[in-house]
Design an enzyme around this catalytic site. Structure first.
Site, PDB file in Angstrom:
ATOM      1  N   GLY A  58       6.389   6.715  -5.714  1.00 21.87           N
ATOM      2  CA  GLY A  58       6.122   5.359  -6.193  1.00 21.87           C
ATOM      3  C   GLY A  58       4.979   5.271  -7.186  1.00 21.87           C
ATOM      4  O   GLY A  58       4.846   6.105  -8.096  1.00 21.87           O
ATOM      5  N   TYR A  59       4.167   4.231  -7.004  1.00 21.95           N
ATOM      6  CA  TYR A  59       3.073   3.985  -7.949  1.00 21.95           C
ATOM      7  C   TYR A  59       2.003   5.071  -7.922  1.00 21.95           C
ATOM      8  O   TYR A  59       1.357   5.343  -8.934  1.00 21.95           O
ATOM      9  CB  TYR A  59       2.453   2.609  -7.666  1.00 21.95           C
ATOM     10  N   ASP A 117      -3.496  12.775   6.826  1.00 22.07           N
ATOM     11  CA  ASP A 117      -3.656  11.338   7.052  1.00 22.07           C
ATOM     12  C   ASP A 117      -4.872  10.784   6.295  1.00 22.07           C
ATOM     13  O   ASP A 117      -6.012  11.033   6.678  1.00 22.07           O
ATOM     14  CB  ASP A 117      -3.798  11.089   8.556  1.00 22.07           C
ATOM     15  N   ALA A 118      -4.582  10.017   5.262  1.00 21.43           N
ATOM     16  CA  ALA A 118      -5.655   9.484   4.403  1.00 21.43           C
ATOM     17  C   ALA A 118      -6.594   8.549   5.155  1.00 21.43           C
ATOM     18  O   ALA A 118      -7.724   8.314   4.721  1.00 21.43           O
ATOM     19  CB  ALA A 118      -5.040   8.737   3.219  1.00 21.43           C
ATOM     20  N   TYR A 241       6.306 -12.646   1.806  1.00 19.16           N
ATOM     21  CA  TYR A 241       5.369 -11.702   1.189  1.00 19.16           C
ATOM     22  C   TYR A 241       3.977 -12.319   1.009  1.00 19.16           C
ATOM     23  O   TYR A 241       3.076 -12.069   1.796  1.00 19.16           O
ATOM     24  CB  TYR A 241       5.925 -11.168  -0.156  1.00 19.16           C
ATOM     25  N   LYS A 250      -3.057  -8.218   1.481  1.00 20.33           N
ATOM     26  CA  LYS A 250      -3.347  -8.108   0.042  1.00 20.33           C
ATOM     27  C   LYS A 250      -4.538  -8.988  -0.343  1.00 20.33           C
ATOM     28  O   LYS A 250      -5.315  -8.638  -1.222  1.00 20.33           O
ATOM     29  CB  LYS A 250      -2.107  -8.458  -0.785  1.00 20.33           C
ATOM     30  N   THR A 281      10.912   1.380  -4.258  1.00 22.72           N
ATOM     31  CA  THR A 281      10.211   2.496  -3.601  1.00 22.72           C
ATOM     32  C   THR A 281      10.573   2.429  -2.122  1.00 22.72           C
ATOM     33  O   THR A 281      11.169   1.452  -1.659  1.00 22.72           O
ATOM     34  CB  THR A 281       8.672   2.390  -3.725  1.00 22.72           C
TER      35      THR A 281
HETATM   36  P1  NAD Z   1       5.471   4.377  -1.649  1.00 26.49           P
HETATM   37  O1  NAD Z   1       6.079   4.231  -0.293  1.00 26.49           O
HETATM   38  O2  NAD Z   1       6.328   4.895  -2.755  1.00 26.49           O
HETATM   39  O3  NAD Z   1       4.187   5.368  -1.586  1.00 26.49           O
HETATM   40  C1  NAD Z   1       3.303   5.404  -0.525  1.00 26.49           C
HETATM   41  C2  NAD Z   1       2.395   6.612  -0.641  1.00 26.49           C
HETATM   42  O4  NAD Z   1       1.445   6.561   0.439  1.00 26.49           O
HETATM   43  C3  NAD Z   1       3.102   7.972  -0.533  1.00 26.49           C
HETATM   44  O5  NAD Z   1       2.489   8.882  -1.409  1.00 26.49           O
HETATM   45  C4  NAD Z   1       2.826   8.400   0.911  1.00 26.49           C
HETATM   46  O6  NAD Z   1       2.814   9.809   1.135  1.00 26.49           O
HETATM   47  C5  NAD Z   1       1.421   7.839   1.075  1.00 26.49           C
HETATM   48  N1  NAD Z   1       1.023   7.644   2.473  1.00 26.49           N
HETATM   49  C6  NAD Z   1       1.545   6.801   3.399  1.00 26.49           C
HETATM   50  N2  NAD Z   1       0.850   6.904   4.556  1.00 26.49           N
HETATM   51  C7  NAD Z   1      -0.130   7.816   4.343  1.00 26.49           C
HETATM   52  C8  NAD Z   1      -1.156   8.351   5.147  1.00 26.49           C
HETATM   53  N3  NAD Z   1      -1.367   7.937   6.398  1.00 26.49           N
HETATM   54  N4  NAD Z   1      -1.955   9.301   4.618  1.00 26.49           N
HETATM   55  C9  NAD Z   1      -1.773   9.747   3.341  1.00 26.49           C
HETATM   56  N5  NAD Z   1      -0.818   9.255   2.534  1.00 26.49           N
HETATM   57  C10 NAD Z   1      -0.012   8.314   3.035  1.00 26.49           C
HETATM   58  O7  NAD Z   1       4.835   2.977  -1.981  1.00 26.49           O
HETATM   59  P2  NAD Z   1       4.596   2.114  -3.323  1.00 26.49           P
HETATM   60  O8  NAD Z   1       5.640   1.066  -3.366  1.00 26.49           O
HETATM   61  O9  NAD Z   1       4.338   2.964  -4.500  1.00 26.49           O
HETATM   62  O10 NAD Z   1       3.260   1.346  -2.896  1.00 26.49           O
HETATM   63  C11 NAD Z   1       1.965   1.742  -3.315  1.00 26.49           C
HETATM   64  C12 NAD Z   1       1.115   0.495  -3.484  1.00 26.49           C
HETATM   65  O11 NAD Z   1       1.660  -0.314  -4.523  1.00 26.49           O
HETATM   66  C13 NAD Z   1       1.079  -0.395  -2.219  1.00 26.49           C
HETATM   67  O12 NAD Z   1      -0.197  -0.957  -2.101  1.00 26.49           O
HETATM   68  C14 NAD Z   1       2.097  -1.474  -2.562  1.00 26.49           C
HETATM   69  O13 NAD Z   1       1.866  -2.682  -1.848  1.00 26.49           O
HETATM   70  C15 NAD Z   1       1.799  -1.647  -4.045  1.00 26.49           C
HETATM   71  N6  NAD Z   1       2.867  -2.331  -4.805  1.00 26.49           N
HETATM   72  C16 NAD Z   1       4.166  -1.930  -4.715  1.00 26.49           C
HETATM   73  C17 NAD Z   1       5.146  -2.634  -5.418  1.00 26.49           C
HETATM   74  C18 NAD Z   1       6.595  -2.242  -5.330  1.00 26.49           C
HETATM   75  O14 NAD Z   1       7.445  -3.026  -5.755  1.00 26.49           O
HETATM   76  N7  NAD Z   1       6.929  -1.054  -4.823  1.00 26.49           N
HETATM   77  C19 NAD Z   1       4.774  -3.706  -6.255  1.00 26.49           C
HETATM   78  C20 NAD Z   1       3.442  -4.052  -6.368  1.00 26.49           C
HETATM   79  C21 NAD Z   1       2.484  -3.362  -5.627  1.00 26.49           C
END
Ligand code: NAD
Length: 400
Positions: A58-59, A117-118, A241, A250, A281
């Site tokens: 993802g992001y 685990d972060a 949301y 958030k 994602t």
């Molecule tokens: P994602 O599920 O693709 O990625 C999550 C990441 O977190 C992965 O790299 C995973 O390995 C890591 N992770 C999860 N638990 C962990 C832990 N305990 N220790 C270490 N790493 C861990 O998610 P995403 O959609 O890219 O979301 C990332 C951020 O972007 C979030 O804050 C989300 O709210 C925000 N966001 C997402 C969207 C969307 O549409 N996907 C839109 C706006 C904002």
């Protein structure tokens, strides 16, 4: 060595398998975009060391790829992924990073990963130790965790995040992903514990703890910047949301940015929340109503040529807001707005019109649900052009 034919096993918003070659191809495509979109200052000496928390999908993955391949930074990522074991494939995030590491090694770039685990004190300490050993001082920290659970690092408590409305029950349109049908989702409101737990998992506390650990460890450069991601989205998703449990988390994240900004601005740096566009994602697929909304949104944005995925969004974030010498531009609440194109009136009014009308029968006419499903499969390396899915492939890949 273990070669296998890897088949998709997708159940709703869960995939039980991931294809190593498909994930690798996705990463190579993202790297091309990261390079092409990197602005002036790319490869300069401004963005030397970057930490991405949540770096495998993802992001966060996009943030790590832009830093490494767009800006030539030495990048350290933290994620929680499952490596392959015996005849079991690894998770998609693992395969993504395996390819990113391979490309970085080939090109003599520095990309490191800590898989753990972060939320734990141990992983934060490992990051500090590694940076110290390399004499690295971070210019940028990207916080991109999305997790359903957080283990309290100081007790046996496990907090779980929930996706629920606050105050009143929610009833609204959603897609039954298994059957491809438009249904009414009904979700009861969260209780006080669920709200508090969701804030513990997805709010700003852990981001603040990361910045504290990095500062105390002496690995933040003078003028360091940090960014975390949030979402606002359309009126139709607000009950679940923005005004729901995740929205409460958030708000906490956004309030944390203000506190961190004050702390970091002393050295010329700062902290921001970037409001990003809805993209497919693992995290977003789990939010009720959001896959239906994205299926419509992408149809509208593709037609007008403004559709972006995570890599285009993040490349824009770096180029326009975080690149060396660039000052982030923000809204009146101090937030970076990468959702500007998604939230344009023309786009939102067309989506609302379709939202009011859509039924199972009109799903294909009013949405790009097939495109949404394809994006979802691609997250796990399936439905990627050019991959021979009947051929056995090596499932054991390392983060070289
Ligand atoms: P994602 O599920 O693709 O990625 C999550 C990441 O977190 C992965 O790299 C995973 O390995 C890591 N992770 C999860 N638990 C962990 C832990 N305990 N220790 C270490 N790493 C861990 O998610 P995403 O959609 O890219 O979301 C990332 C951020 O972007 C979030 O804050 C989300 O709210 C925000 N966001 C997402 C969207 C969307 O549409 N996907 C839109 C706006 C904002």
């Amino acid at each position: 060595m273990s070669e296998e034919v890897v088949r998709p096993r997708i159940r709703g918003f869960i995939s039980l398998t991931a294809h190593p070659d498909g994930c690798a191809a996705n990463v190579r495509k993202q790297v091309e975009v990261a390079r092409a979109m990197a602005g002036e200052g790319a490869g300069g000496d401004g963005l030397r060391h970057v930490l991405v928390v949540g770096s495998s999908t993802g992001y966060g993955l996009a943030s790590a790829l832009c830093a490494t391949f767009g800006y030539g930074a030495e990048t350290l990522g933290v994620c929680l992924e499952r490596p392959s074991e015996d005849d079991k494939v690894a998770s998609a995030g693992w395969y993504n990073l395996a390819e990113a590491h391979r490309l970085a090694a080939d090109e003599g770039r520095a990309l490191h990963t800590i898989n753990g685990d972060a939320f734990s004190h141990e992983v934060k300490q490992q990051v500090v130790d590694l940076l110290r050993a390399r004499g690295a001082q971070l210019d940028l920290v990207v916080y991109s965790l999305a997790s359903p659970v957080r283990q309290d690092p100081d007790s046996e408590t496990t907090w779980r995040s929930v996706l629920k409305p606050i105050g009143e029950a929610y009833t609204g349109k959603s897609i039954d992903l298994r059957r491809g049908q438009v249904v009414d989702a009904h979700i009861d409101p969260a209780d006080a514990d669920e709200i508090a737990s969701t804030v513990r998992v997805m709010g700003g506390e852990d981001w603040r703890l990361w910045i504290k650990a990095l500062r105390d460890g002496g690995v933040l450069a003078e003028g360091a910047r940090t960014v975390a991601f949030s979402y606002i989205g359309p009126e139709v998703s607000h009950a679940i949301y923005r005004h729901g449990t995740i929205g409460r988390a958030k708000e906490d994240l956004e309030a944390s940015a203000a506190g961190l900004r004050a702390e970091l601005s002393a050295g010329g740096g700062g902290a921001w929340v970037s409001i990003n566009k809805a993209v497919v994602t693992q995290a977003s697929a789990a939010i009720p109503g959001v896959p239906l909304y994205m299926s419509m949104l992408f149809d509208v944005m593709k037609a007008e040529g403004t559709h972006e995925g995570p890599i285009e969004q993040i490349a824009r974030l770096y180029r326009d807001h975080l690149a060396p010498g660039v000052a982030p531009s923000t809204d009146e609440e101090g937030r970076i707005r990468l959702d500007d194109l998604e939230m344009r009136d023309e786009v939102q009014s067309e989506v609302s019109r379709r939202w009011a009308e859509v039924t199972t029968e009109s799903l294909d006419d009013l949405t790009d649900f097939a495109g949404y499903q394809r994006y979802f499969e691609q997250l796990f390396g399936f439905s990627v052009d050019g991959i021979d899915y009947d051929a056995p492939t090596e499932i054991h890949r390392t983060l070289a």
